[in-house]
Design an enzyme around this catalytic site. Structure first.
Site, PDB file in Angstrom:
ATOM      1  N   HIS A 192     -42.214   3.521  -0.107  1.00  0.00           N
ATOM      2  CA  HIS A 192     -40.797   3.342   0.244  1.00  0.00           C
ATOM      3  C   HIS A 192     -39.866   3.645  -0.926  1.00  0.00           C
ATOM      4  O   HIS A 192     -38.979   4.500  -0.792  1.00  0.00           O
ATOM      5  CB  HIS A 192     -40.543   1.944   0.790  1.00  0.00           C
ATOM      6  CG  HIS A 192     -39.088   1.624   0.949  1.00  0.00           C
ATOM      7  ND1 HIS A 192     -38.255   2.349   1.782  1.00  0.00           N
ATOM      8  CD2 HIS A 192     -38.301   0.681   0.353  1.00  0.00           C
ATOM      9  CE1 HIS A 192     -37.026   1.863   1.703  1.00  0.00           C
ATOM     10  NE2 HIS A 192     -37.031   0.854   0.839  1.00  0.00           N
TER      11      HIS A 192
ATOM     12  N   HIS B 179     -35.552  -0.712  -6.735  1.00  0.00           N
ATOM     13  CA  HIS B 179     -34.574  -1.478  -5.953  1.00  0.00           C
ATOM     14  C   HIS B 179     -35.177  -2.655  -5.183  1.00  0.00           C
ATOM     15  O   HIS B 179     -34.460  -3.594  -4.836  1.00  0.00           O
ATOM     16  CB  HIS B 179     -33.814  -0.553  -4.993  1.00  0.00           C
ATOM     17  CG  HIS B 179     -34.609  -0.087  -3.813  1.00  0.00           C
ATOM     18  ND1 HIS B 179     -35.411   1.033  -3.845  1.00  0.00           N
ATOM     19  CD2 HIS B 179     -34.726  -0.588  -2.558  1.00  0.00           C
ATOM     20  CE1 HIS B 179     -35.970   1.208  -2.669  1.00  0.00           C
ATOM     21  NE2 HIS B 179     -35.579   0.241  -1.864  1.00  0.00           N
ATOM     22  N   ASP B 180     -36.479  -2.638  -4.896  1.00  0.00           N
ATOM     23  CA  ASP B 180     -37.088  -3.759  -4.169  1.00  0.00           C
ATOM     24  C   ASP B 180     -37.895  -4.684  -5.072  1.00  0.00           C
ATOM     25  O   ASP B 180     -38.457  -5.673  -4.595  1.00  0.00           O
ATOM     26  CB  ASP B 180     -37.994  -3.234  -3.048  1.00  0.00           C
ATOM     27  CG  ASP B 180     -37.210  -2.906  -1.783  1.00  0.00           C
ATOM     28  OD1 ASP B 180     -36.085  -3.421  -1.639  1.00  0.00           O
ATOM     29  OD2 ASP B 180     -37.712  -2.132  -0.954  1.00  0.00           O
TER      30      ASP B 180
ATOM     31  N   GLU C 250     -36.386  -8.199  -5.371  1.00  0.00           N
ATOM     32  CA  GLU C 250     -36.483  -8.920  -4.099  1.00  0.00           C
ATOM     33  C   GLU C 250     -37.911  -9.345  -3.790  1.00  0.00           C
ATOM     34  O   GLU C 250     -38.157 -10.478  -3.366  1.00  0.00           O
ATOM     35  CB  GLU C 250     -35.944  -8.015  -2.989  1.00  0.00           C
ATOM     36  CG  GLU C 250     -36.020  -8.583  -1.596  1.00  0.00           C
ATOM     37  CD  GLU C 250     -35.459  -7.606  -0.578  1.00  0.00           C
ATOM     38  OE1 GLU C 250     -36.063  -7.484   0.502  1.00  0.00           O
ATOM     39  OE2 GLU C 250     -34.433  -6.961  -0.863  1.00  0.00           O
ATOM     40  N   ASP C 251     -38.883  -8.440  -4.001  1.00  0.00           N
ATOM     41  CA  ASP C 251     -40.257  -8.703  -3.573  1.00  0.00           C
ATOM     42  C   ASP C 251     -41.100  -9.393  -4.637  1.00  0.00           C
ATOM     43  O   ASP C 251     -41.974 -10.202  -4.328  1.00  0.00           O
ATOM     44  CB  ASP C 251     -40.935  -7.389  -3.165  1.00  0.00           C
ATOM     45  CG  ASP C 251     -40.277  -6.770  -1.935  1.00  0.00           C
ATOM     46  OD1 ASP C 251     -39.556  -7.500  -1.236  1.00  0.00           O
ATOM     47  OD2 ASP C 251     -40.473  -5.569  -1.691  1.00  0.00           O
TER      48      ASP C 251
ATOM     49  N   ASP D 295     -31.746   3.996   0.727  1.00  0.00           N
ATOM     50  CA  ASP D 295     -32.669   2.933   1.126  1.00  0.00           C
ATOM     51  C   ASP D 295     -32.648   2.746   2.640  1.00  0.00           C
ATOM     52  O   ASP D 295     -33.692   2.714   3.304  1.00  0.00           O
ATOM     53  CB  ASP D 295     -32.264   1.645   0.407  1.00  0.00           C
ATOM     54  CG  ASP D 295     -33.123   0.454   0.805  1.00  0.00           C
ATOM     55  OD1 ASP D 295     -34.317   0.655   1.089  1.00  0.00           O
ATOM     56  OD2 ASP D 295     -32.596  -0.675   0.829  1.00  0.00           O
TER      57      ASP D 295
END
Length: 764
Positions: free
Chosen positions: A104, A130-131, A134-135, A198
């Site tokens: 992704h 970018h993730d 968050e993850d 995204d």
């Protein structure tokens, strides 16, 4: 950053390690050997001449990532970002439980580099990272230490509100999520650009997500990301957002219109190429201009919106609710699509802007222009900055839309702000996104706003305008201030932005010295003068002209301060204006069974007076009431239809029941009027009546009788409410032509027919 990094092949690493292990062994730091099969590469981070392993990248299939990064000449920090993302997402799969999650962020990177040809180093790093926040729950402080303040800010901006490390509490609303994106995007528009990539990659792979998550994601894309893409001029992205979202929001309608478009394309594409495109190429190339002529299909949602506008014109309704249109009319309208509806032709000149105007004249020599369809968007650009000449021409396929532009205009039309990012790689992002300030201000101004209302705010501000007040007395210190308002704002919205009292006492207005009505839509750069009068009492219809929460709140407060009888009278007048479109007066409507059922569905404590008070103070639109009753009518009808079908399945064909009774209805006209039969037939069919036949009879007393055989829903336990509505509509349609109406018995019908027969015989 004070460090550097490099990708090293495993065999080179092993050679280097063997050479230096003797020295390192004495210090207890032996470097491991690597398998060229399992670990073809290692990413090394160096600082002050010391090299240490940063992250191992196992698996032969990862070679394609490294090869791609090498192909775009990724710098050391971007390689570090990839290693960081790889380690953070190691072992994690996407929703299909097959694809490694690293696909992704890498897919986002490829959209930015391959499709947008954008190589801003910070944007590339954030695409990969970018993730991670968050993850993996890595905080901004850690991100800043590893990649610097700029990247940390952008990663935080792209991370969805509520998913940051350390967040606790209830799941935030869409309003709060959009507020964060708008706030940080206002500071640095690159936040929005990375979110675009995204979201685009997520939408392209949405089929892998569970069905219950597909529609909310698609709706958010349609109503938040699409208008932002439009505002920033990225038309190509906007169109893809539209059709990808539409596919999941309305799958059945999406399939219908896609199949219809494909069918029309199949039967008309060759003719379009031969009789339009080729003729234009030959005519324009012979004039010495270097020109390209291309054609494209309109988007699916674009076609639906086009059909909706046609329907609004045919029924005389402005701004019809899209859900209502999709449920009521779109299936019928799709069948009316023609080849001319699905095509757009682009004429692209290779020279200056002036060439576009000369090409326009030559195009109109080849094909005659359709009157009153030419728009000069070069002289007056679209709100998002797009420039082109817009014209319809008469061709063998019908009225074909042609856009004329030069190469730079076409490039900016497709990619918008991305062109600025390429051409001005330093600081381009600081020149855009002012409209986000308008979105942010409105969302923060009214924290009680619903998600659906927030959708509207985003859509309107996505093409915002800036206006300047002048020459008014109430707030002289504000004369030089510029006001940013959502696209489509009116004089009244502008007046409320300056001061609510200016709006509430607005008597008339001028723009650049020219008098305009108060519902006039303002445009970017307008200089607006508001003339006030303390005797002004705003009418309820002003709510139709307001686009900003501030204006609506001020007007609602004004009405709530009025006498209750005045509020109810205003509500009935507004309701009557909407209900008359369906041939029922407001007084008739509020006495119907259907209205009572609709009111009860709003809550046990809601009654007629409560609904009228809401309408009269602007908290509930009369249009919403009427549309709600139409939805209820359709729901009851469908329920009765399903119940009847279940009963009929058990009966023989000769014993099956129907939902309708057939009546012969005579409408008596005091004088003959041309086209009256066509008008009555159109009105009945527009209201959904099935007409089995009609004819006219000249009576002995000089009048004319128009007789219709009409199917009316039978009066039953539930359908009694529907029958009542249809009976009122029949009377209302007859009243439109100033006529008496009567339901005929068989004897009365035969008597009228005998009159017609006698008259026919006398004429012989």
């Amino acid at each position: 950053m004070g460090s550097s990094a490099a990708l090293v092949r495993a065999k080179d690493w092993n050679l280097w390690a063997r050479r230096h292990n003797a020295n390192l062994a004495s210090a207890g730091k032996v470097l491991p050997g690597l398998s060229s099969t399992q670990n073809p590469f290692i990413c090394l981070e160096g600082s002050s001449g010391t090299i240490s392993p940063f992250v191992l990248i196992p698996g032969v299939d990862r070679f394609r990532y490294l090869k791609y990064l090498s192909g775009i000449s990724a710098d050391a920090d971007t390689l570090n970002a990839f290693g960081f993302a790889w380690q953070g997402h190691l072992g994690v799969l996407r929703a299909d439980q097959k694809t490694p999650y690293i696909d992704h962020p890498f897919g986002v990177l490829r959209i930015i580099t391959e499709e947008w040809m954008l190589f801003d180093p910070a944007v590339l790093r954030v695409a990969l990272l970018h993730d991670v926040e968050e993850d993996v729950k890595i905080g901004s402080d850690t991100m800043e230490q590893c990649f610097g303040k700029e990247v940390a800010f952008l990663v935080d901006g792209v991370t969805e509100f509520g998913k940051e490390p350390g967040f606790s509490g209830m799941k935030p609303s869409n309003l709060k999520k959009w507020g964060k994106i708008s706030r940080l995007g206002f500071k640095d528009i690159r936040v929005i650009l990375i979110k675009f990539a995204d979201r685009l990659h997520n939408m392209r792979t949405l089929s892998n997500v569970s069905p219950r998550k597909q529609r909310p994601k698609a709706e958010e894309t349609l109503w938040y990301y699409r208008p932002l893409a439009d505002a920033l001029g990225v038309w190509k992205l906007k169109r893809e957002f539209e059709d990808l979202s539409f596919q999941y929001c309305n799958p059945s309608i999406y399939s219908q219109i896609r199949d219809k478009r494909d069918q029309l394309a199949q039967i008309s594409e060759v003719k379009l190429k031969r009789e339009v495109v080729q003729r234009l190429r030959e005519a324009l190339s012979s004039c010495g201009e270097e020109v390209d002529v291309a054609y494209e299909q309109r988007g699916l949602l674009e076609l639906v919106e086009r059909l909706k506008i046609r329907r609004e014109k045919s029924v005389g309704v402005d701004n019809m609710n899209m859900d209502f249109y999709l449920e009521t009319y779109v299936a019928e309208d799709i069948e009316k699509l023609k080849p001319e509806d699905i095509w757009r032709v682009n004429v692209i000149c290779k020279k200056s802007t002036d060439s576009c105007y000369s090409l326009l004249g030559r195009v109109h020599k080849v094909f005659s222009p359709v009157p009153q369809t030419f728009v000069d968007h070069i002289a007056v650009p679209c709100p998002n900055g797009h420039t082109f000449l817009h014209t319809y021409v008469n061709a063998s396929l019908g009225k074909i839309l042609i856009h004329i532009q030069d190469e730079e205009m076409m490039r900016r039309k497709n990619l918008g702000i991305i062109v600025d990012a390429r051409d001005n790689p330093t600081g381009w992002y600081r020149e855009h996104g002012r409209f986000l300030g308008g979105i942010l201000g409105t969302l923060l101004e009214d924290p009680g706003i619903s998600d659906s209302e927030a959708y509207g705010v985003v859509g309107r501000y996505a093409a915002s305008i800036e206006c300047v007040p002048y020459d008014y007395d109430l707030v002289p210190e504000e004369r030089k201030k510029k006001y940013q308002l959502p696209f489509g704002s009116t004089i009244l919205d502008f007046a409320a932005a300056v001061h609510p009292q200016i709006m509430l006492r607005a008597a008339r207005a001028e723009i650049d010295g020219v008098s305009v009505p108060l519902n006039h839509r303002i445009h970017h750069g307008d200089k607006v003068r508001i003339i006030t009068d303390q005797a002004v009492r705003p009418p309820l219809e002003w709510f139709q002209y307001l686009n900003t929460p501030k204006a609506r709140k001020a007007l609602s407060a004004e009405f709530k301060s009025r006498d209750n009888r005045e509020i109810i009278a205003a509500a009935m007048a507004a309701l009557n204006e909407e209900s008359r479109k369906f041939y029922i007066t407001a007084r008739e409507l509020v006495d119907t069974i259907l209205f009572t059922m609709w009111v009860r569905r709003r809550g046990k404590d809601v009654d007629l007076m409560a609904v009228l008070t809401q309408i009269g103070t602007g908290d509930l639109a009369a249009k919403t009431v009427v549309e709600g009753m139409i939805y209820l009518f359709r729901d009851l009808y469908q329920k009765e239809r399903r119940d009847l079908d279940r009963v009929n399945e058990k009966l023989s064909p000769d014993r099956r029941k129907t939902l309708y009774d057939t009546y012969d209805i005579a409408i008596y006209l005091n004088k003959d009027r041309r086209g009256i039969l066509e008008k009555l037939t159109h009105d009945f069919r527009a209201m959904g009546f099935n007409i089995a036949g009609n004819f006219t009879v000249d009576l002995d007393d000089g009048r004319k009788a128009v007789i219709f055989k009409i199917n009316v829903i039978k009066k039953g336990l539930i359908t009694g409410a529907l029958t009542e509505i249809q009976q009122l509509q029949i009377r209302g349609i007859a009243a439109e032509v100033g006529s008496d109406i009567k339901v005929l018995t068989t004897t009365q019908k035969e008597a009228l027919l005998s009159v017609e027969q006698r008259l026919s015989e006398s004429l012989k």
